[in-house]
Design a protein around this motif. Structure first.
Motif, mmCIF file in Angstrom:
data_model
loop_
_atom_site.group_PDB
_atom_site.id
_atom_site.type_symbol
_atom_site.label_atom_id
_atom_site.label_comp_id
_atom_site.label_asym_id
_atom_site.label_seq_id
_atom_site.Cartn_x
_atom_site.Cartn_y
_atom_site.Cartn_z
ATOM 1 N N LEU A 1 -19.041 -21.621 7.596
ATOM 2 C CA LEU A 1 -19.904 -20.652 8.282
ATOM 3 C C LEU A 1 -20.905 -20.269 7.413
ATOM 4 N N ALA A 2 -21.299 -20.936 6.406
ATOM 5 C CA ALA A 2 -22.528 -20.537 5.689
ATOM 6 C C ALA A 2 -23.687 -21.089 6.509
ATOM 7 N N GLY A 3 -24.841 -20.455 6.270
ATOM 8 C CA GLY A 3 -26.299 -21.083 6.942
ATOM 9 C C GLY A 3 -26.188 -20.126 8.278
ATOM 10 N N GLN A 4 -27.663 -19.941 8.682
ATOM 11 C CA GLN A 4 -27.883 -19.009 9.883
ATOM 12 C C GLN A 4 -28.955 -19.652 10.307
ATOM 13 N N ILE A 5 -29.122 -19.232 11.612
ATOM 14 C CA ILE A 5 -30.408 -19.638 12.365
ATOM 15 C C ILE A 5 -30.809 -18.300 13.115
ATOM 16 N N SER A 6 -32.212 -18.092 13.277
ATOM 17 C CA SER A 6 -32.579 -16.675 13.942
ATOM 18 C C SER A 6 -33.969 -17.232 14.414
ATOM 19 N N LEU A 7 -34.262 -16.108 15.356
ATOM 20 C CA LEU A 7 -35.507 -16.274 16.094
ATOM 21 C C LEU A 7 -35.990 -14.826 16.445
ATOM 22 N N ILE B 1 -34.306 -21.011 9.518
ATOM 23 C CA ILE B 1 -33.017 -21.872 9.419
ATOM 24 C C ILE B 1 -32.710 -21.772 7.907
ATOM 25 N N HIS B 2 -31.342 -21.508 7.811
ATOM 26 C CA HIS B 2 -31.101 -21.521 6.307
ATOM 27 C C HIS B 2 -29.795 -22.146 6.287
ATOM 28 N N THR B 3 -29.520 -23.223 5.541
ATOM 29 C CA THR B 3 -28.291 -23.976 5.541
ATOM 30 C C THR B 3 -28.024 -24.128 3.764
ATOM 31 N N HIS B 4 -26.635 -24.686 3.748
ATOM 32 C CA HIS B 4 -26.195 -25.066 2.534
ATOM 33 C C HIS B 4 -25.769 -26.667 2.639
ATOM 34 N N SER B 5 -27.056 -27.304 3.083
ATOM 35 C CA SER B 5 -26.815 -28.835 3.355
ATOM 36 C C SER B 5 -26.613 -29.611 2.107
ATOM 37 N N PRO B 6 -25.986 -30.427 2.340
ATOM 38 C CA PRO B 6 -25.305 -31.198 1.032
ATOM 39 C C PRO B 6 -26.559 -31.807 0.226
ATOM 40 N N TRP B 7 -27.524 -32.506 0.482
ATOM 41 C CA TRP B 7 -28.671 -32.894 -0.536
ATOM 42 C C TRP B 7 -29.687 -32.068 -0.942
ATOM 43 N N ALA B 8 -30.106 -31.169 -0.092
ATOM 44 C CA ALA B 8 -30.994 -29.823 -0.769
ATOM 45 C C ALA B 8 -29.820 -29.155 -1.480
ATOM 46 N N SER B 9 -28.747 -28.844 -1.327
ATOM 47 C CA SER B 9 -27.962 -27.953 -2.112
ATOM 48 C C SER B 9 -27.921 -28.802 -3.565
ATOM 49 N N ALA B 10 -27.917 -29.966 -3.611
ATOM 50 C CA ALA B 10 -27.710 -30.772 -4.682
ATOM 51 C C ALA B 10 -28.801 -30.497 -5.548
ATOM 52 N N MET C 1 -45.457 -20.025 2.285
ATOM 53 C CA MET C 1 -45.169 -21.488 2.633
ATOM 54 C C MET C 1 -44.164 -21.516 3.840
ATOM 55 N N ARG C 2 -43.677 -22.639 4.339
ATOM 56 C CA ARG C 2 -42.883 -22.767 5.426
ATOM 57 C C ARG C 2 -41.310 -23.118 4.945
ATOM 58 N N ALA C 3 -41.236 -23.338 3.831
ATOM 59 C CA ALA C 3 -39.866 -23.774 3.349
ATOM 60 C C ALA C 3 -39.483 -23.449 1.661
ATOM 61 N N ILE C 4 -38.534 -23.220 1.468
ATOM 62 C CA ILE C 4 -38.039 -23.019 0.050
ATOM 63 C C ILE C 4 -36.878 -23.429 -0.347
ATOM 64 N N ILE C 5 -36.696 -24.085 -1.692
ATOM 65 C CA ILE C 5 -35.332 -24.532 -2.092
ATOM 66 C C ILE C 5 -34.812 -23.170 -3.017
ATOM 67 N N LEU C 6 -33.953 -22.726 -2.756
ATOM 68 C CA LEU C 6 -33.106 -21.507 -3.347
ATOM 69 C C LEU C 6 -32.096 -22.167 -4.415
ATOM 70 N N ALA C 7 -32.536 -22.160 -5.521
ATOM 71 C CA ALA C 7 -31.615 -22.484 -6.777
ATOM 72 C C ALA C 7 -30.122 -22.214 -6.824
ATOM 73 N N HIS C 8 -29.165 -22.805 -6.842
ATOM 74 C CA HIS C 8 -27.878 -22.669 -7.024
ATOM 75 C C HIS C 8 -27.340 -22.255 -5.610
ATOM 76 N N LEU D 1 -34.395 -22.746 2.835
ATOM 77 C CA LEU D 1 -34.664 -21.991 3.954
ATOM 78 C C LEU D 1 -36.025 -22.685 4.646
ATOM 79 N N THR D 2 -36.057 -22.655 6.010
ATOM 80 C CA THR D 2 -37.384 -22.968 6.349
ATOM 81 C C THR D 2 -37.762 -22.025 7.490
ATOM 82 N N ALA D 3 -39.156 -21.865 7.516
ATOM 83 C CA ALA D 3 -39.711 -20.743 8.236
ATOM 84 C C ALA D 3 -40.810 -21.356 9.280
#
Length: 262
Positions: free
Chosen positions: A53-59, A121-130, A178-185, A189-191
């Protein structure tokens, strides 16, 4: 083969021609905002970006200080248009039934700071999370990464589960313009200026992270020339390309063993 350089037309000619033809021939499907949100969720599931259930989408809502999001308790793969709720800045449900993911609170801060952002959109996707686990920013080293050239920020410190206001302040400030950000640990997020753009950036950010991790096996990465990367960034983020790609992915979800968006 002898080529008369003077006879070669400038790239701007082909760019202008392609842009006009895409506007004429790439006509997007008509969908309601909640249908787009549901399809975006299915696309995230199809590209294996779920993490429970981690990760979200909003409008962003037309109502001030409010936004639409998937009701908490559902995965991306089972979202339907009826599963989206409208909530206010205190996360009270205004329209629909259910509660939002408490971690969507930081979305409010981004919407407040960025009037241009319509969807996140915010997710804990496998490769970006790595990359996030290794505290590594994105290196734009291949053409498919260029939509994120000078458009992917990096937050090197994890503020904890983003259910309070301070996390929203930190993330929105680090994102900047910016339109995206990698959040350490954490994750990413994409905007975007639309649901389609936020989804497009999400899929390409996850793909870029995978490419970066795989390419590092061969040694240090060589960034794309910044002038060419900027040119590719602007070209690949043309709304006609973004929207046509989103439409393609929507069609793909029909063949990915996912229930149709109803």
């Amino acid at each position: 083969m002898n080529v008369d350089v003077k006879s070669l037309r400038a790239k701007e000619y082909f760019d202008d021609r392609a842009t006009k033809e895409m506007a004429e021939y790439l006509k997007g499907a008509q969908r309601s905002p909640k249908e787009k949100l549901a399809y975006a969720c299915r696309i995230l599931a199809m590209t294996e970006q779920e993490a429970g259930l981690a990760g979200q989408i909003s409008l962003r809502s037309e109502r001030p200080d409010a936004y639409w999001t998937l009701r908490f308790g559902l995965g991306f793969d089972e979202a339907t248009p009826d599963d989206f709720i409208e909530v206010d800045r205190d996360l009270n449900t205004l329209t629909g039934h259910g509660m939002p993911n408490p971690a969507t609170r930081f979305h409010l801060w981004v919407y407040e700071a960025r009037p241009d952002v319509q969807s996140m959109i915010h997710t804990h996707s496998p490769w970006a999370s790595a990359l996030a686990a290794a505290r590594q920013p994105l290196v734009i080293s291949q053409m498919d990464m260029t939509p994120l050239h000078e458009d992917c920020a990096f937050l090197g410190d994890w503020p904890g589960v983003p259910i309070a206001d301070q996390e929203g302040v930190l993330i929105s400030e680090a994102l900047g313009s910016m339109r995206a950000i990698i959040l350490a640990h954490h994750g990413y997020l994409t905007a975007g200026c639309s649901i389609e753009e936020a989804t497009y950036l999400s899929v390409y950010l996850e793909r870029a992270a995978r490419m970066q991790i795989r390419a590092r096996v061969f040694g240090p990465l060589t960034p794309v020339d910044p002038v060419l990367a900027r040119e590719a960034h602007d070209y690949l983020l043309k709304p006609s390309i973004v929207n046509a790609t989103f439409d393609y992915w929507c069609r793909q979800t029909h063949h990915a063993n996912l229930a149709p968006v109803a």
